[in-house]
Scaffold this motif. Sequence first.
Motif, mmCIF file in Angstrom:
data_model
loop_
_atom_site.group_PDB
_atom_site.id
_atom_site.type_symbol
_atom_site.label_atom_id
_atom_site.label_comp_id
_atom_site.label_asym_id
_atom_site.label_seq_id
_atom_site.Cartn_x
_atom_site.Cartn_y
_atom_site.Cartn_z
ATOM 1 N N ARG A 44 13.741 -12.051 -0.519
ATOM 2 C CA ARG A 44 12.564 -12.450 0.245
ATOM 3 C C ARG A 44 11.293 -11.829 -0.344
ATOM 4 N NH1 ARG A 44 13.482 -13.890 5.987
ATOM 5 N NH2 ARG A 44 15.707 -14.348 6.249
ATOM 6 N N PRO A 45 10.166 -12.516 -0.144
ATOM 7 C CA PRO A 45 8.905 -11.952 -0.636
ATOM 8 C C PRO A 45 8.493 -10.746 0.193
ATOM 9 C CG PRO A 45 8.475 -13.903 0.690
ATOM 10 C CD PRO A 45 9.975 -13.811 0.537
ATOM 11 N N GLU A 46 7.778 -9.852 -0.432
ATOM 12 C CA GLU A 46 7.188 -8.707 0.263
ATOM 13 C C GLU A 46 5.681 -8.773 0.052
ATOM 14 O OE1 GLU A 46 9.004 -5.092 -0.985
ATOM 15 O OE2 GLU A 46 11.032 -5.708 -0.395
ATOM 16 N N VAL A 47 5.023 -9.538 0.904
ATOM 17 C CA VAL A 47 3.586 -9.771 0.754
ATOM 18 C C VAL A 47 2.822 -8.659 1.460
ATOM 19 C CG1 VAL A 47 1.682 -11.369 1.120
ATOM 20 C CG2 VAL A 47 3.980 -12.257 0.639
ATOM 21 N N ARG A 48 2.035 -7.939 0.723
ATOM 22 C CA ARG A 48 1.169 -6.889 1.276
ATOM 23 C C ARG A 48 -0.262 -7.209 0.855
ATOM 24 N NH1 ARG A 48 5.751 -4.018 -0.500
ATOM 25 N NH2 ARG A 48 6.866 -2.920 1.181
ATOM 26 N N VAL A 62 9.256 -17.766 1.792
ATOM 27 C CA VAL A 62 9.827 -17.915 3.123
ATOM 28 C C VAL A 62 9.003 -18.942 3.896
ATOM 29 C CG1 VAL A 62 10.200 -16.805 5.361
ATOM 30 C CG2 VAL A 62 10.848 -15.622 3.283
ATOM 31 N N VAL A 63 9.695 -19.929 4.473
ATOM 32 C CA VAL A 63 9.061 -20.895 5.371
ATOM 33 C C VAL A 63 9.612 -20.594 6.756
ATOM 34 C CG1 VAL A 63 8.707 -23.326 5.912
ATOM 35 C CG2 VAL A 63 8.908 -22.602 3.512
ATOM 36 N N ARG A 64 8.768 -20.027 7.624
ATOM 37 C CA ARG A 64 9.242 -19.530 8.911
ATOM 38 C C ARG A 64 8.524 -20.254 10.061
ATOM 39 N NH1 ARG A 64 7.511 -14.734 8.458
ATOM 40 N NH2 ARG A 64 9.333 -13.964 7.308
ATOM 41 N N GLY A 65 9.309 -20.848 10.948
ATOM 42 C CA GLY A 65 8.742 -21.523 12.103
ATOM 43 C C GLY A 65 8.021 -22.809 11.718
ATOM 44 N N GLY A 66 7.516 -23.501 12.739
ATOM 45 C CA GLY A 66 6.750 -24.714 12.494
ATOM 46 C C GLY A 66 7.625 -25.933 12.246
ATOM 47 N N ASP A 83 6.142 -15.451 -4.227
ATOM 48 C CA ASP A 83 5.889 -14.400 -3.234
ATOM 49 C C ASP A 83 4.894 -14.901 -2.184
ATOM 50 O OD1 ASP A 83 7.532 -12.181 -4.259
ATOM 51 O OD2 ASP A 83 6.168 -12.255 -5.972
ATOM 52 N N VAL A 84 5.347 -15.921 -1.462
ATOM 53 C CA VAL A 84 4.503 -16.602 -0.475
ATOM 54 C C VAL A 84 5.240 -16.699 0.855
ATOM 55 C CG1 VAL A 84 3.404 -18.807 0.131
ATOM 56 C CG2 VAL A 84 3.195 -17.911 -2.198
ATOM 57 N N GLU A 85 4.510 -16.494 1.948
ATOM 58 C CA GLU A 85 5.027 -16.712 3.291
ATOM 59 C C GLU A 85 4.277 -17.890 3.917
ATOM 60 O OE1 GLU A 85 4.741 -13.173 5.596
ATOM 61 O OE2 GLU A 85 6.030 -11.985 4.257
ATOM 62 N N ILE A 91 -0.182 -20.404 -6.267
ATOM 63 C CA ILE A 91 -0.372 -19.629 -5.042
ATOM 64 C C ILE A 91 0.548 -18.415 -5.139
ATOM 65 C CG2 ILE A 91 -0.301 -19.676 -2.523
ATOM 66 C CD1 ILE A 91 -0.644 -22.704 -2.659
ATOM 67 N N LEU A 92 -0.053 -17.232 -5.242
ATOM 68 C CA LEU A 92 0.697 -16.032 -5.562
ATOM 69 C C LEU A 92 0.416 -14.931 -4.536
ATOM 70 C CD1 LEU A 92 -0.365 -15.966 -9.338
ATOM 71 C CD2 LEU A 92 1.638 -17.117 -8.383
ATOM 72 N N ASP A 93 1.469 -14.253 -4.072
ATOM 73 C CA ASP A 93 1.318 -13.108 -3.171
ATOM 74 C C ASP A 93 0.374 -13.445 -2.013
ATOM 75 O OD1 ASP A 93 2.787 -10.852 -4.678
ATOM 76 O OD2 ASP A 93 1.468 -11.698 -6.205
ATOM 77 N N SER A 94 0.642 -14.544 -1.351
ATOM 78 C CA SER A 94 -0.271 -15.053 -0.335
ATOM 79 C C SER A 94 0.468 -15.482 0.924
ATOM 80 C CB SER A 94 -1.080 -16.232 -0.899
ATOM 81 O OG SER A 94 -1.922 -15.811 -1.977
ATOM 82 N N VAL A 95 -0.311 -15.696 2.000
ATOM 83 C CA VAL A 95 0.221 -16.113 3.290
ATOM 84 C C VAL A 95 -0.499 -17.381 3.734
ATOM 85 C CG1 VAL A 95 0.451 -15.511 5.729
ATOM 86 C CG2 VAL A 95 0.813 -13.764 3.982
ATOM 87 N N LEU A 96 0.284 -18.385 4.155
ATOM 88 C CA LEU A 96 -0.257 -19.578 4.788
ATOM 89 C C LEU A 96 0.244 -19.583 6.221
ATOM 90 C CD1 LEU A 96 -0.111 -20.205 1.646
ATOM 91 C CD2 LEU A 96 -0.129 -22.624 2.298
ATOM 92 N N GLU A 97 -0.653 -19.460 7.165
ATOM 93 C CA GLU A 97 -0.263 -19.286 8.561
ATOM 94 C C GLU A 97 -0.968 -20.316 9.448
ATOM 95 O OE1 GLU A 97 -0.483 -15.866 12.090
ATOM 96 O OE2 GLU A 97 -1.035 -15.374 10.026
#
Length: 222
Positions: A13-17, A119-123, A97-99, A75-81
């Motif tokens: 899993r990605p570890e996005v910080r 990781v594609v979580r929810g939605g 490394d994307v959530e 798209i690198l080390d990023s979050v789409l929420e």
Amino acid sequence: MVRNGPTVKTARRPEVRLPELAPWAGGELEPDGDYDGVEFADLDLAGQEGLRGRFMDCAVRRCALDEAGLAKARILDSVLEGVRGVGTDLSGAALRDVEVVDARLGGVQMHGAVLERVVVRGGKIDFLNLRKARLKDVVFEGCVLVEPDFGGAVLERVQFVDCVLRGVDFSGVRMADVDLREAAELGIARGVESLAGAVISPAQLFELAPALAVQLGVRVVA
């Protein structure tokens, strides 16, 4: 003597910080744009053209992405929420490394894309086009995928956890360590013959038995 069954390699899993982000205040996206440490929040990006853009350490939150042109973007080390939209073009894009959290998308074009540690979580995502894409270390978790198309894709260490798969197309897919056992619902419309390299549960095998019998040319007669 107890013998252990074959092991299944789990996805990394990605570890996005994310660092401290700067709010985006720069008008529309541009082709070949370079975005580093930027937060896009509550924006209407519909129809904007970010072809070949590079997004590094970015957050895209609650933005509209209808018909947004992001083909071949990185798209690198990023979050789409909480992103939403129909017809977003991410064909040929690279995500590493994307959530992706609580997305509400339809008709997303990701054919030929490369996803690594995603990781594609929810939605919910309707009609996701991942034809001929490459997925490595990808987890779909707690989401709903309606008629996703993986035709001709390569899947390695991909997990489906507590997610719903309806009308999925696995035609011509090449799989290695693809774990379907924890899918809340597994509905395969096409490509059951391409499940070599996947792991399923006994209950799923029972449900897939009629389709497998058809592929093998076996008639089941009472």
